[in-house]
Structures are given as C-alpha cells and as structure tokens.
Design a protein around this motif. Structure first.
Motif, PDB file in Angstrom:
ATOM      1  N   UNK A 100     -22.472 -45.798  32.725  1.00 49.25           N
ATOM      2  CA  UNK A 100     -22.234 -47.218  32.470  1.00 49.25           C
ATOM      3  C   UNK A 100     -22.641 -48.088  33.661  1.00 49.25           C
ATOM      4  N   UNK A 101     -22.668 -47.501  34.869  1.00 45.90           N
ATOM      5  CA  UNK A 101     -23.111 -48.284  36.034  1.00 45.90           C
ATOM      6  C   UNK A 101     -24.612 -48.555  35.935  1.00 45.90           C
ATOM      7  N   UNK A 102     -25.327 -47.680  35.206  1.00 51.37           N
ATOM      8  CA  UNK A 102     -26.774 -47.858  35.037  1.00 51.37           C
ATOM      9  C   UNK A 102     -27.089 -49.131  34.254  1.00 51.37           C
ATOM     10  N   UNK A 103     -26.180 -49.523  33.367  1.00 51.24           N
ATOM     11  CA  UNK A 103     -26.357 -50.758  32.587  1.00 51.24           C
ATOM     12  C   UNK A 103     -26.427 -51.964  33.522  1.00 51.24           C
ATOM     13  N   UNK A 104     -25.460 -52.056  34.436  1.00 48.38           N
ATOM     14  CA  UNK A 104     -25.472 -53.154  35.402  1.00 48.38           C
ATOM     15  C   UNK A 104     -26.570 -52.994  36.434  1.00 48.38           C
ATOM     16  N   UNK A 105     -26.821 -51.769  36.869  1.00 48.17           N
ATOM     17  CA  UNK A 105     -27.819 -51.488  37.912  1.00 48.17           C
ATOM     18  C   UNK A 105     -29.222 -51.887  37.443  1.00 48.17           C
ATOM     19  N   UNK A 106     -29.582 -51.462  36.212  1.00 48.75           N
ATOM     20  CA  UNK A 106     -30.881 -51.839  35.647  1.00 48.75           C
ATOM     21  C   UNK A 106     -30.957 -53.330  35.345  1.00 48.75           C
ATOM     22  N   UNK A 107     -29.830 -53.877  34.878  1.00 45.52           N
ATOM     23  CA  UNK A 107     -29.783 -55.317  34.598  1.00 45.52           C
ATOM     24  C   UNK A 107     -30.034 -56.140  35.846  1.00 45.52           C
ATOM     25  N   UNK A 108     -29.454 -55.707  36.980  1.00 47.68           N
ATOM     26  CA  UNK A 108     -29.676 -56.406  38.251  1.00 47.68           C
ATOM     27  C   UNK A 108     -31.158 -56.408  38.616  1.00 47.68           C
TER      28      UNK A 108
END
Length: 575
Positions: free
Chosen positions: A113-121
């Motif tokens: 789920x951190x990948x969602x924010x990480x890629x979004x950034x």
C-alpha cells in the motif's frame, strides 16, 4: 476568477483544519503511547494476504499535520503567485493530488500500500516539474522521473522478496530481520536514496527547480524529498547493527559535504536553497544511520518549516525583481522588502542552527550526538566541514541578495504589498522561530545526556562563526569581483558542479546506452537479424513460391515429367 479565489481559500482552510485535527490526535497518541492500525484485506493470494493498511501513531499523525500546514500555506501563497496563470485550476488539482499521495505514503506501514503513495508522489511531482512546458522543464522532469523510477523498481523487488513472509507489514517484521534479509535492506536503502537524492542520485533535485516556486516550497523542501528519510525511519529497526548503516553514513556525509560545497559556487537563488535541502537530507540520513531515528524525525519536522519558508521568500523576491534568479543581479533588497527579508533572514538563521531558532534544537543535538558516537575521523571531518559550509553559503546568499550593493538591472516594483503572499508565510515564520523548541519539549521530555569535552562542545559554534565570517566578509571585501576562481578553473568547476554528478547521471549514462543501441541496430536490426530474419525469409519464401508457381503453369513438359515421376513412385510403393 471567483472560482479561483474560492478554490484557493477553501483548500487552505480544509488543510489547516486537517492539520489541527491530526496534530491534536498526535498529541493524544504521544500522551497515551498507543497506536491504531486499520487493515482492509483486499484478497488472498497463495497464502499471502494483500491488505490495505493505515497506521495512526504519533509519528504518522505529526508528520501529516506538518504536511497539511505547509500545503495550506503554499496553496494560499499560490493564489497570488500563480494568479496570472491560465491553467491555475490544473495547478491546484495537481498540488492536492500530491498531498493525497503523501498522505497514503505516510499513513501506510505496508510495502504494497505504500507503493500507491510512493508511485503517486513520483508521477505528480513529474507533472509539477514539467508544468511550464518548455525544454528546460521537460529535461528536468525526465531526469526526475527516471531517477525516481529506480527507487520504485527497488520497492517492487522488495515486495517480491517479502512475499515469503506471507505479509508485507514491515512495521512488525522489521524488528526480526537479521543479516539474511540483507538484499531487502539494500533495495529499500536504494529506494530511499533515490527519493532523498543521495549520491549518486543527487542530480535530479537541483534540476527539479524548473518547477514553479510554490511547488519547490512544498514538494522539494519538506515532503517528497523527505519520503526516503521517512521510509528509513520506519525501517530503522531492521538497519540496527547491519552493514547498511555504515554504507549509509558514508554516502550521507559525502552528500551533505558535496551539496554544501556546490552551494558556495552557485548563483541561482533556487538552486542554492535546493542544495541546502540536499545537505540537510544528508544530515538526517547520517544521524539515522548512527541509530538515532528519533533525532532524524525531529530534524525532518523542524527543517520542513524553515525550508518551506525560505522557498516562499525566494519566490516573492523572484516575483518582484522581474522573474530572474541570479543573485548577482539582486542586492540591498532590505530597503525595499523589509518584511520578506525579515522572514528570509529568520529562515536562513534557523538553517544555520542559530541559537534558539527552529534548526538549532535539532541540528545542534544531532551534531553533538554524532560527535559522541563511534564514528571515524573522516566522518567527523565531513560533519564539521559541512556545518561550516552551510553557514558560509547562507551568509553569502544574505550578502548577495539582501544586504550588498543594489545590482538590479531593470526598474522593478519591489514591495511587500502583496498581502496574500506575505500573510501566508506568517505561520511558517512563527514555526521557524518557535517550532524547534515546541517539538523538543513534545518529543524529548527526557533530555539526551551529552558528555563532551569543552573543545568538542564549542566546536559547532566555532565552526559556524568561522563559516559565517568567511561567507560574508570575503564577499564584502569583493574577493569574487577579481574572478580569482579562473586561476583554479578545473577545481572550481568540479566543486561547483556537484562533483560532475549531473553530467555523470545524464550525459555519460545516455551516451553509453545510445551507443550500445546504435551498435545493436547496426549489427543486429540492420545486420544479421535482417539477413536471417526479414530479408532472409523473404528470399527463401520467394524461391519456394517461384518453384510452386512454375509447377502450376500449363506446360506440357512439366506435366509429362510429373506424370513420369508419379508412375515411378507408385511402382516402387506397390512392389
């Protein structure tokens, strides 16, 4: 126009309210010492549960509070700074999407789920860097997104490695990861280094200054670039006692020294502030690698306040002087813009670690704890020199832009009369003065025990004073005007260009890959693949079809020969 104003103000009020709520919850969590974890299982795959997880503890909530208050100030500031922009609404939506991605990243203790924010950034920061849609922005955006993709791939590889555990909640597993998980730790360290622009991924951060100044104030000072530090803070338990710590200490110390050295030779106002951000990220990761993740988080929060303020002050100055960023064409702005210059001086002093400002409490404690730790002489020397260089480039910036000779090349309307921009900086100005002391009382009710000799205790102060004097007086004496750097041209170019890091990470890598591609095209695509591939098959099939075509022509000779062959074959088979 009404929609612009309302969108700007509504977003600001909403974010300030969110900051108040998350800040209050963080205080309650600090007092109670509990944390809430919300898990939503999406599906199960071969014994591994794919879950969307949110963690609500004092670290995530306090960081969210700071992200919200800085975002609110920046959006309020953008209402005036970007007022003449035709695509202002697109800018607002992108900034709000960035805040949403940051929220996902901060609140997630799960590697999937951190990948969602990480890629979004990474994606939204790319869209913000190329916002002005010119060649410089496009190049900077490409460098930014490709550097960050390396970190994204490292996280994806880390997800693959962690799948053997059956869960990706690193908040729990990080305490039990021994040396057998070294590869996972390396991947996570690489992903943190790409986001926080450590050597050798340092080139993208100064290049990303092609973005609008409000973006730099939010994205490239306090949120996106600290995402790597935040990930390492969450994983700090897994790093204890591993070789990763030693490697990270060397890289971060070299980064803060390189950035401090480069800033002393830089003349672009925004790039100087970007290099100072790079230097402070090195400070955070270096103390994290020594095992003091709480101090790294403390400096992350206090740095966010004064660095966002510094970028916003730089934006007002650039806005007022006609859009150029060269500090040699500024000077003596204190007479025309007293309020902005006051805020900028406060932010600069906080950056230097001036006593009782926001940066003093975190930076001084970090340096004293580092001096107490078991570090070698090289690391100690890099810490001392980086501290002196920080004060030196700060006072150089103050001299060139704020107090020196009036060097403006054109008549510009220099004033502090844009109340929307100046008022939006007031909260961050207060934070740059009081933020450090309030945070230190909240986070460290019990003080660190510092046991140092008098010389080591006064080392930071003495180096800072010496750096400040060198940065201001050498420029005050007009040493630069004689262009003595020409005599040492090669060394000056090397130090001023971040040790050729932009060149090495763009030109050389591109040159190698493009040359390899050219050779592959020459030898393979237009060579053997063509001979045995397209052209070869075409020749073979054309010969076969020519023979078949000859057989199907109404020729009596062919029919007689075919009949004779068929009779012979039939006789042989019937014997």
């Amino acid at each position: 126009m009404i929609w612009k104003i309302s969108m700007n103000e509504i977003s600001m009020l909403g974010l300030f309210l969110g900051s108040l709520i998350t800040g209050s919850l963080a205080l309650l969590k600090i007092k109670s010492g509990v944390m809430d974890v919300v898990e939503w299982e999406l599906f199960s795959l071969m014994g591994s549960s794919i879950v969307f997880t949110l963690v609500l503890d004092w670290i995530s909530l306090l960081f969210m509070s700071f992200v919200f208050v800085i975002s609110g100030s920046v959006l309020s500031y953008s209402g005036s700074y970007m007022a003449g922009d035709k695509t202002f609404n697109r800018f607002m939506y992108l900034v709000l999407a960035f805040v949403l991605s940051m929220s996902f990243m901060v609140l997630s203790p799960n590697l999937i789920s951190i990948l969602l924010g990480w890629d979004g950034l990474g994606l939204v920061s790319y869209a913000l860097v190329i916002y002005y849609q010119n060649e410089k922005s496009a190049n900077a955006g490409m460098l930014t997104i490709l550097s960050n993709r390396v970190g994204d791939v490292a996280i994806l590889l880390g997800i693959g490695l962690m799948s053997s555990l059956g869960s990706w909640n690193f908040l729990f597993y990080s305490y039990y990861m021994d040396e057998s998980w070294m590869l996972l730790k390396i991947f996570l360290m690489i992903s943190a280094m790409t986001k926080s622009a450590q050597i050798p991924f340092s080139a993208w951060l100064p290049a990303a200054m092609a973005a609008p100044t409000p973006v730099s104030a939010l994205v490239h000072s306090s949120t996106l670039v600290t995402a790597g530090v935040y990930l390492m803070i969450r994983f700090s338990a897994a790093l204890e006692g591993s070789m990763i710590q030693s490697f990270l200490l060397v890289i971060s110390c070299l980064t803060m020294f390189m950035a401090g050295l480069g800033a002393n030779f830089e003349y672009d106002l925004k790039k100087i502030i970007a290099l100072s951000t790079l230097s402070q990220l090195g400070v955070m990761l270096s103390i994290l690698s020594l095992g003091f993740s709480d101090l790294a988080f403390f400096h992350l929060l206090s740095h966010a306040l004064f660095k966002a303020l510094l970028f916003m002050c730089a934006g007002i100055i650039i806005h007022s002087v006609g859009g150029y960023q060269d500090i040699r064409f500024m000077g003596n702005l204190v007479k025309f813009m007293p309020l902005t210059v006051s805020y900028m001086t406060i932010a600069n002093l906080a950056l230097c670690g001036f006593p009782f400002m926001a940066g003093f409490y975190s930076k001084d404690m970090i340096l004293e704890v580092a001096f107490m730790s078991w570090i070698n002489f090289i690391a100690l020397l890099l810490y001392v020199m980086a501290t002196g260089l920080t004060v030196m480039y700060t006072f150089r910036l103050i001299f060139f832009s704020l107090t020196g000779e009036y060097n403006l090349g054109s008549l510009s309307n220099l004033s502090d009369e844009d109340f929307l921009m100046t008022n939006s900086m007031s909260i961050l100005g207060l934070g740059a003065i009081l933020g450090g002391s309030v945070l230190s009382w909240m986070l460290f009710p019990e003080c660190y025990m510092i046991c140092l000799s008098g010389v080591m205790k006064m080392m930071v102060l003495m180096v800072s004073i010496l750096g400040g004097l060198m940065g201001y007086i050498l420029n005050f004496m007009s040493v630069n005007y004689l262009l003595k750097s020409i005599y040492n041209y090669k060394s000056v170019v090397m130090m001023g260009s971040m040790w050729f890091m932009p060149l090495l990470s763009t030109l050389k890598l591109s040159e190698k890959s493009l040359n390899m591609g050219f050779q592959m095209e020459k030898v393979a695509d237009k060579g053997w693949f063509e001979f045995y591939g397209g052209q070869g098959l075409y020749y073979l099939f054309s010969q076969v079809f020519f023979i078949l075509n000859s057989l199907q022509l109404n020729s009596i000779k062919v029919f007689m020969k075919m009949s004779m062959v068929m009779i012979i074959i039939f006789m042989i088979l019937s014997m």
